[in-house]
Design a protein around this motif. Sequence first.
Motif, PDB file in Angstrom:
ATOM      1  N   ILE A 186      25.577  -3.067 -41.224  1.00  0.00           N
ATOM      2  CA  ILE A 186      26.493  -3.284 -40.106  1.00  0.00           C
ATOM      3  C   ILE A 186      26.166  -2.318 -38.962  1.00  0.00           C
ATOM      4  N   ALA A 187      25.865  -1.064 -39.315  1.00  0.00           N
ATOM      5  CA  ALA A 187      25.471  -0.094 -38.285  1.00  0.00           C
ATOM      6  C   ALA A 187      24.211  -0.563 -37.557  1.00  0.00           C
ATOM      7  N   GLY A 188      23.280  -1.166 -38.287  1.00  0.00           N
ATOM      8  CA  GLY A 188      22.078  -1.710 -37.657  1.00  0.00           C
ATOM      9  C   GLY A 188      22.410  -2.830 -36.683  1.00  0.00           C
ATOM     10  N   LEU A 189      23.353  -3.708 -37.050  1.00  0.00           N
ATOM     11  CA  LEU A 189      23.759  -4.784 -36.151  1.00  0.00           C
ATOM     12  C   LEU A 189      24.436  -4.232 -34.896  1.00  0.00           C
ATOM     13  N   VAL A 190      25.229  -3.179 -35.064  1.00  0.00           N
ATOM     14  CA  VAL A 190      25.872  -2.547 -33.906  1.00  0.00           C
ATOM     15  C   VAL A 190      24.811  -1.979 -32.968  1.00  0.00           C
ATOM     16  N   LEU A 191      23.771  -1.375 -33.539  1.00  0.00           N
ATOM     17  CA  LEU A 191      22.675  -0.846 -32.719  1.00  0.00           C
ATOM     18  C   LEU A 191      22.024  -1.965 -31.916  1.00  0.00           C
ATOM     19  N   LEU A 192      21.767  -3.097 -32.559  1.00  0.00           N
ATOM     20  CA  LEU A 192      21.171  -4.235 -31.852  1.00  0.00           C
ATOM     21  C   LEU A 192      22.085  -4.721 -30.734  1.00  0.00           C
ATOM     22  N   ALA A 193      23.383  -4.810 -31.029  1.00  0.00           N
ATOM     23  CA  ALA A 193      24.340  -5.314 -30.054  1.00  0.00           C
ATOM     24  C   ALA A 193      24.456  -4.400 -28.834  1.00  0.00           C
ATOM     25  N   LEU A 194      24.234  -3.099 -29.024  1.00  0.00           N
ATOM     26  CA  LEU A 194      24.336  -2.149 -27.912  1.00  0.00           C
ATOM     27  C   LEU A 194      23.016  -1.994 -27.165  1.00  0.00           C
TER      28      LEU A 194
END
Length: 233
Positions: A127-135
């Motif tokens: 999930i942290a990886g997805l947040v990084l992508l989204a930002l």
Amino acid sequence: MKDGFWFDERDSGETWSGPPLRRAGMSLTVLTTEESRKRAPAVDTYLVVEYLHLLALLVGIGAGSVLLVCLFQLRSAETLADAAPWGRVAGKTARAFPVAILGLFGTGAYMTSDVWTWSTRWIDVSIAGLVLLALQGPLVAERTAHKLGQALQANGPGPLGPLARRMTRHPGLWVAELSNLWVVLGVVWNMTQKPGIGESIAAVVGGYAVGAAIALPFTRAPAEELSAAGEPA
């Protein structure tokens, strides 16, 4: 019942591999094919959500691959006519990323609530990886792409000038694109291997580092451009 007889796994030590069974007192009764069909759900919701999860992943990877081709074409462009079509393709392709990220998170949230738990470490890291992508996408890559578009417009028709060429090699484009792609590969590793916290973090952080390292050579000017710049006028 097995082969016409009552069958109790506890008595025989065997495991029943036939049709679905139901308990009847101390024994197990075979459900008929018709009963099984009536009791079984028409569609397994989890499998449908898992399919959508993989579909969202493929959308993200596909869009990232197209965008990477656009970056290579922009970097090698000599004139505005060469660069402009690839810039338009890149702008349209970028619209797929929010859909892919939301799809991954939404379907992943369902599967986590249904089968896993929110305290599962590899899920938290993913999930942290997805947040990084989204930002990183909108805050870094899209802002840099907007500046590249402005540089191409200011350049006008004809050969690309130094500013436009420099923007096609901007780290905000290359590092963001390749690090995002490798973070996705790290998340896929976590999805398939389901490792502990240490390996999960290493997969995502290591993916980012590998992607950034691969991107750095593409942010440098080609040798012929450097030699041309060093020649006396």
